[in-house]
Design an enzyme around this catalytic site. Structure first.
Site, mmCIF file in Angstrom:
data_model
loop_
_atom_site.group_PDB
_atom_site.id
_atom_site.type_symbol
_atom_site.label_atom_id
_atom_site.label_comp_id
_atom_site.label_asym_id
_atom_site.label_seq_id
_atom_site.Cartn_x
_atom_site.Cartn_y
_atom_site.Cartn_z
ATOM 1 N N SER A 35 0.821 -1.205 0.000
ATOM 2 C CA SER A 35 0.000 0.000 0.000
ATOM 3 C C SER A 35 0.851 1.249 0.000
ATOM 4 C CB SER A 35 -0.935 0.019 1.208
ATOM 5 O OG SER A 35 -1.686 1.220 1.186
ATOM 6 N N LYS A 38 -4.702 -6.627 3.556
ATOM 7 C CA LYS A 38 -4.668 -5.511 2.602
ATOM 8 C C LYS A 38 -6.086 -5.158 2.143
ATOM 9 C CE LYS A 38 -3.326 -2.374 -0.326
ATOM 10 N NZ LYS A 38 -3.666 -2.471 -1.671
ATOM 11 N N HIS A 66 -7.692 -3.238 4.844
ATOM 12 C CA HIS A 66 -7.109 -1.882 4.781
ATOM 13 C C HIS A 66 -7.868 -1.033 3.758
ATOM 14 C CE1 HIS A 66 -4.678 0.951 2.447
ATOM 15 N NE2 HIS A 66 -4.058 1.263 3.569
ATOM 16 N N ASN A 67 -8.091 -1.591 2.583
ATOM 17 C CA ASN A 67 -8.781 -0.827 1.545
ATOM 18 C C ASN A 67 -10.225 -0.513 1.942
ATOM 19 O OD1 ASN A 67 -6.386 -1.357 0.218
ATOM 20 N ND2 ASN A 67 -7.363 -1.624 -1.760
ATOM 21 N N GLU A 86 -10.148 2.238 4.303
ATOM 22 C CA GLU A 86 -9.870 3.467 3.531
ATOM 23 C C GLU A 86 -11.182 4.047 2.975
ATOM 24 O OE1 GLU A 86 -6.624 2.990 0.605
ATOM 25 O OE2 GLU A 86 -7.929 3.993 -0.822
HETATM 26 P P1 NBP Z 1 -0.965 -2.846 -13.819
HETATM 27 O O1 NBP Z 1 -1.926 -3.407 -12.888
HETATM 28 O O2 NBP Z 1 -1.413 -1.867 -14.850
HETATM 29 O O3 NBP Z 1 -0.254 -4.069 -14.615
HETATM 30 C C1 NBP Z 1 0.654 -3.845 -15.662
HETATM 31 C C2 NBP Z 1 1.778 -4.859 -15.631
HETATM 32 O O4 NBP Z 1 1.262 -6.193 -15.719
HETATM 33 C C3 NBP Z 1 2.692 -4.686 -16.822
HETATM 34 O O5 NBP Z 1 4.013 -4.923 -16.404
HETATM 35 C C4 NBP Z 1 2.187 -5.769 -17.771
HETATM 36 O O6 NBP Z 1 3.130 -6.162 -18.717
HETATM 37 C C5 NBP Z 1 1.928 -6.868 -16.794
HETATM 38 N N1 NBP Z 1 1.137 -7.984 -17.324
HETATM 39 C C6 NBP Z 1 -0.145 -8.021 -17.740
HETATM 40 BR BR1 NBP Z 1 -1.258 -6.564 -17.806
HETATM 41 N N2 NBP Z 1 -0.554 -9.227 -18.116
HETATM 42 C C7 NBP Z 1 0.526 -10.004 -17.971
HETATM 43 C C8 NBP Z 1 0.768 -11.376 -18.208
HETATM 44 N N3 NBP Z 1 -0.208 -12.176 -18.664
HETATM 45 N N4 NBP Z 1 1.997 -11.868 -17.959
HETATM 46 C C9 NBP Z 1 2.977 -11.060 -17.508
HETATM 47 N N5 NBP Z 1 2.806 -9.757 -17.251
HETATM 48 C C10 NBP Z 1 1.597 -9.233 -17.488
HETATM 49 O O7 NBP Z 1 0.310 -2.250 -13.081
HETATM 50 P P2 NBP Z 1 0.423 -1.403 -11.698
HETATM 51 O O8 NBP Z 1 -0.548 -0.287 -11.660
HETATM 52 O O9 NBP Z 1 1.862 -1.118 -11.548
HETATM 53 O O10 NBP Z 1 -0.014 -2.450 -10.581
HETATM 54 C C11 NBP Z 1 0.641 -3.686 -10.358
HETATM 55 C C12 NBP Z 1 -0.103 -4.410 -9.272
HETATM 56 O O11 NBP Z 1 0.008 -3.664 -8.053
HETATM 57 C C13 NBP Z 1 -1.598 -4.593 -9.509
HETATM 58 O O12 NBP Z 1 -2.028 -5.803 -8.978
HETATM 59 C C14 NBP Z 1 -2.209 -3.450 -8.755
HETATM 60 O O13 NBP Z 1 -3.555 -3.717 -8.383
HETATM 61 C C15 NBP Z 1 -1.291 -3.386 -7.548
HETATM 62 N N6 NBP Z 1 -1.259 -2.105 -6.861
HETATM 63 C C16 NBP Z 1 -1.280 -0.930 -7.542
HETATM 64 C C17 NBP Z 1 -1.228 0.270 -6.865
HETATM 65 C C18 NBP Z 1 -1.227 1.574 -7.617
HETATM 66 O O14 NBP Z 1 -1.255 2.619 -6.942
HETATM 67 N N7 NBP Z 1 -1.169 1.564 -8.942
HETATM 68 C C19 NBP Z 1 -1.130 0.283 -5.471
HETATM 69 C C20 NBP Z 1 -1.069 -0.918 -4.800
HETATM 70 C C21 NBP Z 1 -1.131 -2.100 -5.499
HETATM 71 P P3 NBP Z 1 3.135 -5.489 -20.164
HETATM 72 O O15 NBP Z 1 3.980 -4.254 -20.017
HETATM 73 O O16 NBP Z 1 3.772 -6.512 -21.034
HETATM 74 O O17 NBP Z 1 1.726 -5.186 -20.546
#
Ligand code: NBP
Length: 482
Positions: free
Chosen positions: A128, A183, A186-187, A190
């Site tokens: 988080s 987690k 937590h959400n 939130e």
């Molecule tokens: P995203 O949730 O947008 O995921 C994008 C990533 O997933 C890219 O690296 C993409 O690769 C990869 N990917 C996908 Br889509 N399908 C795939 C597959 N079949 N095999 C391998 N890789 C794959 O990214 P994020 O916003 O950085 O979030 C990552 C995780 O963290 C999520 O679960 C999210 O819920 C969680 N999270 C996010 C936040 C936030 O603030 N954003 C906070 C806390 C937790 P590609 O480049 O090849 O498409």
């Protein structure tokens, strides 16, 4: 030279977490499905740093020190299962797969079992704090294969946020899905914290007619005392924010809320456990109601409120709102902790409740001074049944009770919805009630469905049926609880 840890998924979260790990002295191997992102990263933000960029999973796995530690930060859902499928044949016994995405905890339970059956270890970790947190210090909630913890602890605790006392906001949450469960809660919390602040804002704005600047000053003052928290702090800053034309951005934003589903998951779980999570439930529904903007605009032309003008003291109402906000927040955490207790029993987790408060104390969105008090409550009594029964919180609610009630009355009389504050008060009045009207409820169930009831003059566990109409039979329905 081998990498200490590997990271797959160079989107927002992955990139920042990788940079965080490197900045703490770890050598990090990275991989991304679209390999151009690896090159962009290595030549961009990672330039000159101790990263190993890799272009296929075999090369990636081969670059890691054993037992291998692989953090996956990819889109939650099918992508995680696909990656596990691809990685397992490349790994060796004892290697550790870590899912840092927002996975549903039941998926994590399933994946832990699957990976352990293949001889490897699995960790599902809540992360988080968004982008900023990932880079500078997130709150981390790992759970899964317990044998993995000693191996990942030095890395996880090094990159985590720290409390004002310098303790890392990362601790082992428990078996299989415990980390992702915590987690999720937590959400949910939130959602509740946010909605409570919005209700307070609405009363200030619409009952007292306060300007953004006035409200900003009040939130700034509140942030220096018991309500000190990240969400109050950003509320203060949002209310003070003006665009280049000198106009308040908050006033230009459409009142239709979005959601990604983690609040809903939390509430669904509470329904399954049969544990009241009314405040968070109302927060999820408040978002749903806000999203029905067109319908509300139409209804607003037809449904006119009959309200009375607020005649009380302005200053008093502001103070009452502060007390209502604080008391309601206590209820929300009391309910959230009761859900965690119930789930711990169902899923056989040995949750460390004080440790959870500590992990949430900094780095994450719900971070607050208040969580320090929750940690102390669980230090006093690790088996505390309800936060409301801890002496500190019992007194805190008690001394704010009058103001809490007055604030809700003012809102109700003015026609301002305060679903979370009033759900909190109803829960308080229900929880503290020796007697509830469920005697009548049981009578009705027995009347129409022969569902039977227990009696106050007989031991618990004995069930009685009355022939209420004089023409019912003696057959009763099997008693059950739902
Ligand atoms: P995203 O949730 O947008 O995921 C994008 C990533 O997933 C890219 O690296 C993409 O690769 C990869 N990917 C996908 Br889509 N399908 C795939 C597959 N079949 N095999 C391998 N890789 C794959 O990214 P994020 O916003 O950085 O979030 C990552 C995780 O963290 C999520 O679960 C999210 O819920 C969680 N999270 C996010 C936040 C936030 O603030 N954003 C906070 C806390 C937790 P590609 O480049 O090849 O498409």
């Amino acid at each position: 030279e081998f990498a200490d840890v590997g990271l797959i998924g160079l989107a927002v979260m992955g990139e920042n977490l990788a940079l965080n790990m490197e900045s703490r002295g770890f050598r990090v191997a990275v991989f991304n499905r679209t390999t151009a992102r690896v090159d962009d990263f290595i030549q961009g933000r990672a330039k000159g740093k101790r990263f190993i960029g890799t272009h296929d999973l075999k090369e990636f796995v081969g670059s890691l020190q054993k037992p291998r530690k692989i953090v996956m930060l990819v889109k939650a859902g099918a992508a995680v299962d696909q990656l596990i499928d691809q990685l397992l044949p490349l790994l060796e016994r004892g290697d550790i797969l870590i899912d840092g995405g927002n996975s549903l905890f039941t998926d994590t339970i399933r994946r832990t079992k699957r990976v352990e059956e293949s001889g490897m270890l699995f960790v599902g970790s809540g992360v988080s704090g968004g982008e900023e947190g990932a880079l500078h210090g997130p709150s981390l909630m790992p759970g899964g294969s317990a044998a993995a913890w000693p191996h990942i602890k030095p890395i996880f605790q090094a990159i985590a946020a720290r409390t004002p006392d310098g303790e890392p906001c990362c601790d082992w949450m428990g078996e299989n899905g415990a980390g992702h469960f915590v987690k999720m809660v937590h959400n949910g919390i939130e959602y509740g914290d946010i909605q409570l602040i919005c209700e307070t804002y609405d009363v200030m704005k619409r009952v007292l007619g306060m300007s953004n600047a006035e409200m900003r000053d009040v939130f700034a003052e509140w942030n220096s005392a018991e309500l000190d928290s990240y969400l109050i702090e950003i509320t203060r800053d949002i209310l003070g924010f003006v665009d280049k034309n000198g106009e308040a951005t908050v006033d230009k934003i459409l009142d239709a809320a979005g959601q990604k589903g983690t609040g809903k998951w939390t509430v669904i779980e509470s329904l399954d456990e049969g544990t009241p999570l009314t405040l968070i439930g109302e927060a999820v529904f408040a978002r749903a109601l806000s999203a029905a903007k067109e319908e509300r605009v139409n209804a607003s032309k037809q449904l006119k409120p009959v309200v009375s003008e607020f005649k009380g003291e302005r200053k008093q109402l502001i103070d009452d709102l502060r007390q209502a906000l604080y008391a309601s927040k206590i209820i929300s955490y009391a309910q959230g902790y009761q859900l965690m207790r119930a789930a711990a029993k169902t899923y056989q987790w040995n949750l460390n409740y004080g440790g959870i408060a500590l992990v949430w104390r900094a780095g994450c969105i719900i971070r607050s001074a208040f969580l320090g008090d929750i940690k102390k409550a669980f230090q006093r009594d690790p088996q505390l049944v309800n936060l409301l029964l801890d002496p500190f919180f019992r007194d805190a609610v008690s001394t704010r009770q009058a103001g809490w009630r007055r604030a809700i009355v003012a809102a109700v009389q003015s026609g301002i919805p305060v679903p979370c504050m009033s759900a909190a008060l109803s829960y308080f009045d229900g929880y503290r009630a020796e007697r509830l009207p469920a005697n009548l409820l049981q009578a009705q169930r027995d009347f129409f469905g022969a569902h039977t009831y227990e009696r106050i003059d007989q031991p618990r566990g004995q069930f009685f049926h009355t022939d209420w109409t004089g023409h019912g039979g003696a057959t009763t329905s099997r008693s059950y609880s739902a």
